[in-house]
Motif scaffolding. Sequence first.
Motif, mmCIF file in Angstrom:
data_model
loop_
_atom_site.group_PDB
_atom_site.id
_atom_site.type_symbol
_atom_site.label_atom_id
_atom_site.label_comp_id
_atom_site.label_asym_id
_atom_site.label_seq_id
_atom_site.Cartn_x
_atom_site.Cartn_y
_atom_site.Cartn_z
ATOM 1 N N ILE A 118 -36.153 45.758 42.361
ATOM 2 C CA ILE A 118 -36.198 47.699 42.374
ATOM 3 C C ILE A 118 -36.801 48.094 44.024
ATOM 4 C CG2 ILE A 118 -37.597 49.208 41.403
ATOM 5 C CD1 ILE A 118 -37.181 47.756 38.682
ATOM 6 N N LYS A 119 -36.592 48.360 44.586
ATOM 7 C CA LYS A 119 -37.718 48.631 45.693
ATOM 8 C C LYS A 119 -37.599 49.954 46.286
ATOM 9 C CE LYS A 119 -36.753 44.854 47.776
ATOM 10 N NZ LYS A 119 -38.205 43.655 47.234
ATOM 11 N N GLY A 120 -38.998 50.479 45.658
ATOM 12 C CA GLY A 120 -39.567 51.379 44.946
ATOM 13 C C GLY A 120 -39.166 52.840 44.106
ATOM 14 N N ILE A 121 -38.413 53.981 44.258
ATOM 15 C CA ILE A 121 -37.841 54.152 43.261
ATOM 16 C C ILE A 121 -35.731 54.003 43.559
ATOM 17 C CG2 ILE A 121 -38.957 56.000 42.797
ATOM 18 C CD1 ILE A 121 -36.743 57.629 45.160
#
Length: 486
Positions: free
Chosen positions: A354-357
């Motif tokens: 998960i990177k940011g959104i």
Amino acid sequence: MKGICKRFPGVLALNNVSVTVKAGEVHALLGENGAGKSTLIKVLGGIYIAEEGEIYIEGKKVEIDGVKAAQENGIAIIHQELVLVPHMTVAENIFLGREPMTGGFVNIKKMTEDAQQLLDAYHMNIQADTLVGRLTIAQQQMVEIVKAISFNSKILVMDEPTSSISDKEVDFLFATMRNLTAKGVGIIYISHKMSELEQICDRVTVMRDGEYVGTKIVKETNKDELIAMMVGRELTNYYTRDFLEPGEVVLQCSHISDGKMAKDASFEVHKGEIVGFAGLVGAGRSEVMKCIFGLTKGYKGEIFIDGKKVEIKSPIDAMKYGIALVPEDRKQEALYKVQSVKYNSTIEVLGQFIKGIFVDNAKEEEITQRYIDMLSTKTPTQDQLVGNLSGGNQQKVIIGRWLATNPKILILDEPTRGVDVGAKSEIYAIMNELVKQGMSIIMISSELPEIINMSDRIYVMYEGNITGCLDRNEVSQESIMKLAAN
């Protein structure tokens, strides 16, 4: 039970299974996790309804379409996962749904007195007015047994009843079982501890992959034959362990105390070794590990990682230093039962996909599959609810979850409790491979053969203190028990 079939989406859990239990016998039900044992007894107990098959009690065909119908037919089940209500008293749990009434109100005084009579009759040192949530797992198990006995059952099913109780309590349980069989009660007994079969069981039925394999008289069979029936092959190397020269000290703990169960524990762990922790139930082993993993607030003592003193105030701190913990009670402390295998496998490593959104679904699936493959976890898909898996496969998912964090110190608290012989063998092989790659493992276990065969060194605890450390070359069941009983 004749020709029982039970299907779940994507799984034929029971395929034409038949089993016969006689009055006054203890009949063992053996099989690997996922063999269908628990599903079969849930059909008997009215929790599941079979699509095909018939059930006869004392020669008469019966319809068991719910738990109440099972109870009315004299069937009581003590499940592996305890189903007591923690915020109610022992008496309220024993008589739940059948409380004595006076003038439209529950007669609490009579209920408590009746429950205490039952507890005293079976010499259980438990007060009926105590909240169940305040009892140890072992005591809760004994309450379950008293509750089942209180139904005056003709057929009593015990699913792993000794998994959380001490040797003394096991002796007491077996004496209770002999009293029941003497009165004509038939007992179905599920256990992965082969040594218990000779002690308490008359006959044994083996299941594999949802099918009936065969029934043997216990006195006329042996462990090797039963294991071959269970796994469909002979297990040549049950305990897999290559003992190599351990490396430098990676973890040193000095005078660890939580002020309650853990009083004064000092020990060290080297790179590439398995350190066993032995002791009786309540010796404080799990409590020491909870301090090290940051689960206990305000513990005392010092922790050194690679020779450097560290402060561990939370599990996040522990993970930062490369420590992982697979807890003893998977149901209460580890599983998200209404979530998928994928969710349970990756919950501790969200940052990897998960990177940011943005969620990298392919990466999440890759991580999940890596540990499904490594641990040979049996699941139809990654999206299967983890609560629908067998106990052994649930355990593998939790071990995989913590391996995904890439720890250097892995704490395994009763890693093979409720796990079948095939899965145990696989877990031992994985532990062996991990330490060969340089990981350090701390293993708490109440199974002495497991501790003796898998550990480089063994620390023994008694009443919150470490009473000795035994090298693998000098260890025996007798030397451990001397230190454990002090």
